[in-house]
Scaffold this active site. Structure first.
Site, PDB file in Angstrom:
ATOM      1  N   TYR A   1       0.864  -1.171  -0.093  1.00 59.52           N
ATOM      2  CA  TYR A   1       0.055  -0.147  -0.078  1.00 59.52           C
ATOM      3  C   TYR A   1       1.015   1.398  -0.207  1.00 59.52           C
ATOM      4  CZ  TYR A   1      -4.175   2.698   1.428  1.00 59.52           C
ATOM      5  OH  TYR A   1      -5.213   3.242   1.510  1.00 59.52           O
TER       6      TYR A   1
ATOM      7  N   LYS B   1      -5.871  -1.719  -2.380  1.00 53.43           N
ATOM      8  CA  LYS B   1      -6.980  -1.761  -1.326  1.00 53.43           C
ATOM      9  C   LYS B   1      -7.597  -2.924  -0.892  1.00 53.43           C
ATOM     10  CE  LYS B   1      -7.309   3.023  -0.632  1.00 53.43           C
ATOM     11  NZ  LYS B   1      -7.346   3.472   0.643  1.00 53.43           N
TER      12      LYS B   1
ATOM     13  N   GLY C   1      -9.088  20.278  -0.400  1.00 47.74           N
ATOM     14  CA  GLY C   1      -9.665  19.607  -1.676  1.00 47.74           C
ATOM     15  C   GLY C   1     -10.299  18.359  -1.148  1.00 47.74           C
TER      16      GLY C   1
ATOM     17  N   ALA D   1     -10.050  15.540   0.241  1.00 48.24           N
ATOM     18  CA  ALA D   1      -9.987  15.059   1.474  1.00 48.24           C
ATOM     19  C   ALA D   1     -10.191  15.899   2.561  1.00 48.24           C
ATOM     20  CB  ALA D   1      -8.630  14.619   1.692  1.00 48.24           C
TER      21      ALA D   1
ATOM     22  N   ASN E   1       0.886  12.666   2.727  1.00 45.14           N
ATOM     23  CA  ASN E   1       1.992  11.869   2.332  1.00 45.14           C
ATOM     24  C   ASN E   1       2.558  11.994   1.208  1.00 45.14           C
ATOM     25  OD1 ASN E   1       1.912   9.670   4.273  1.00 45.14           O
ATOM     26  ND2 ASN E   1      -0.351   9.248   3.646  1.00 45.14           N
TER      27      ASN E   1
ATOM     28  N   ASN F   1      -6.243   5.184   6.346  1.00 45.55           N
ATOM     29  CA  ASN F   1      -7.534   5.058   6.260  1.00 45.55           C
ATOM     30  C   ASN F   1      -7.595   3.298   6.099  1.00 45.55           C
ATOM     31  OD1 ASN F   1      -7.282   7.661   5.124  1.00 45.55           O
ATOM     32  ND2 ASN F   1      -8.433   7.066   3.472  1.00 45.55           N
TER      33      ASN F   1
END
Length: 575
Positions: A111, A184, A313, A315, A428, A473
């Site tokens: 990930y 994911k 934005g 997020a 990140n 997440n």
């Protein structure tokens, strides 16, 4: 009637049965059927595998030691990623066993952040990958492509789809985005036990505006600019219609769509199908969980906090929306809660007469009359430190990907206005983080309550060891998907998202000095089960559950697949 070569019954994740109709080398080529040297001598004889494997039979634990050693010898993060991808395509059970037993170590490989490089290098390093590739140039093939991937609609609980425009911090990556969908789904399986055969990774190939990809002879996607406007919307519509028709019980998870489309698509379908956007809702939920834990420590009611979102934005606004919902739970009227927020875009503080405000940002714009009373150098571009001094926020959240923007001046100005500032540099990777937690502790004399987007581990300040929470997440979306699948929810409501965040926050014991504001990534199975329970119960309470919860703990536990070799049932080809 001829039986399929392989049939995996995953309706009960505690007793998975694999029916095998084929024989010989074909079995070793199928990742869900292959168990390599763990096939017993009796199984080898029944399946015509005698002589095709080394003589000794070993256990999955012995295989695990060998694969971990091979993984460890891979010389770079990308090489490790490729090794794991090849292991998954060779022996799926062994891959997930390795991942689940080393989740904290392997998560940054399968990930973020390593997957970013794998996406960028997708066409160059292509050795085959699982997933479905749907082209905007051939929309008539969508339904046939779905049938080609899996013929039985009841087998699918989850669809993860991307159009690759907003991949992590690296932007438009064209067809390479299939890797984020695969990443994911690996986390869904390792963390929440979603069976890998009950999920589909999909990339929508709508072209790319990445000139490097378009000019590469090796690029594997459609070689034209990204399609937009009505043609794009029609393609999304055709895709949604096909998915909901073919897989009526599946949750549709949108991933890494561009800011211009992500909110718009979610708003268009959220009230009519079971759908979820991880960048908006998943990020928001995990950040809210950390905020709830931090707010408990401050002793100040949620409704009285002032929130500055630096980077409004997809997020950032999603985070603001869910914090507003928490304020509503604390008794603050919904419209009044907008007054508690200050939001920044690339042009500075968003003011109601600012240029370039997106529709989803507009509710968070401050009035020009208010900011005209502030002491600022340029009223057309109000800076972060000027806003902090004037607004005195108690919560500072960074989703800007602008490194180092939470400076000593900004943080110290914030600390002057509150005893325990809540500061969350979430961008990140670490090279894009708004601040390093070590600096935040230094500038606030250890009083800052911190969560970050990247892992930082434990930092000593004075005599206290601070465990820095990682707002990943993965603490939310796997449990959400599990809860939705257990009750076959018809929609993902805002209340279900809030319940997921509250359940996650409930697992935190934040009162120990320096304690993390979020659970450890090593506890993902527990976290996912807890989140799933809250989501499933909320769906049932809202009348959104098609399957009732008879015994909630057992219903959740029974659906969490463990990576163990399934029980084999050898059948004849003509059965």
């Amino acid at each position: 009637m001829r039986a399929p070569d392989f049939y995996l019954d995953t309706t009960d994740s505690r007793d998975v049965v694999l029916k095998v109709a084929t024989r010989g080398r074909q079995i070793l080529r199928n990742p869900i059927a292959n168990r390599g040297t763990a096939f017993t001598l009796a199984e080898r004889e029944l399946l015509d595998l005698s002589g095709l494997l080394p003589s000794r039979v070993i256990t999955i634990e012995e295989q695990l030691r060998r694969t971990y050693a091979q993984y460890s010898r891979s010389p770079s993060p990308l090489a490790k990623f490729i090794y794991l991808a090849q292991l998954r395509d060779r022996n799926e059970v062994l891959f997930y066993r390795l991942l689940s037993e080393n989740i904290e170590e392997l998560l940054p490989i399968i990930y973020t952040p390593t997957i970013g490089e794998a996406i960028e290098r997708f066409s160059h390093e292509y050795v085959g990958t699982r997933g479905l590739f749907l082209s905007i140039d051939r929309p008539d093939l969508i339904e046939q492509s779905l049938r080609n991937y899996v013929p039985d609609p009841d087998e699918i609980d989850l669809v993860v789809v991307t159009d690759s425009e907003g991949i992590l911090g690296i932007g438009d990556q064209g067809i390479g985005g299939i890797q984020i969908a695969n990443g994911k789904l690996s986390v869904y399986t390792a963390a929440a036990g979603i069976h890998p055969r009950r999920a589909i990774p999909i990339v929508l190939d709508v072209g790319t505006d990445n000139l490097g990809l378009l000019n590469s002879d090796l690029y594997l996607g459609e070689q034209h600019a990204r399609v937009r406007g009505e043609a794009y919307d029609d393609f999304i519509d055709a895709f949604v219609i096909a998915i909901t028709r073919q897989f009526p019980n599946a949750m549709l998870h949108w991933e890494d769509f561009g800011a211009g489309n992500a909110h718009r698509i979610l708003q268009r379908y959220a009230d009519s199908i079971c759908t979820f956007n991880d960048d908006i809702q998943g990020t928001a939920a995990v950040v809210l969980a950390a905020v709830l834990a931090a707010v408990r420590l401050t002793g100040v009611p949620m409704s009285q906090h002032r929130v500055l979102i630096y980077g409004a934005g997809t997020a950032g606004v999603g985070i603001a929306d869910i914090i507003r919902e928490a304020m509503a739970h604390d008794g603050l009227p919904a419209e009044q809660s907008y007054d508690q927020f200050y939001a920044f875009n690339s042009r500075g503080l968003i003011v109601d007469d600012s240029a370039g405000i997106r529709d989803f940002q507009r509710p968070y714009a401050r009035s020009r009359a208010e900011v005209d009373e502030w002491d600022v150098a340029n009223p057309a571009r109000i800076s972060l430190v000027e806003t902090v001094r004037a607004a005195k926020p108690t919560i500072l959240i960074g989703t800007s990907a602008q490194p180092g923007t939470f400076t000593a001046e900004v943080v110290q100005a914030m600390a002057e206005g509150c005893e325990r500032p809540i500061i969350m540099p979430l961008s990140n990777p670490t090279s894009r983080s708004e601040a390093h937690p070590n600096d935040l502790l230094e500038w606030t004399d250890g009083h800052a309550l911190i969560a970050t987007g990247s892992p930082y581990g434990t930092i000593r300040h004075g005599e206290v060891y601070h465990t820095i929470a990682q707002a990943n997440n993965a603490l939310i979306f796997p449990g959400l998907g599990l809860g939705v699948s257990v009750v076959r929810a018809t929609r993902v409501s805002n209340e279900m998202i809030y319940a997921a965040a509250a359940a996650l926050a409930g697992l935190v014991n934040e009162y120990r000095p320096g304690a993390s504001l979020l659970p450890s990534m090593n506890d993902l199975r527990l976290v996912s089960a807890t989140v799933a329970m809250a989501v499933a119960k909320t769906a049932e309470e809202q009348g959104l559950a098609r399957t009732p919860l008879n015994n909630p703990i057992n219903d959740i536990y029974q659906r969490m697949w463990k990576p163990e070799y399934p029980r084999l049932e050898v059948v004849n080809r003509d059965e």
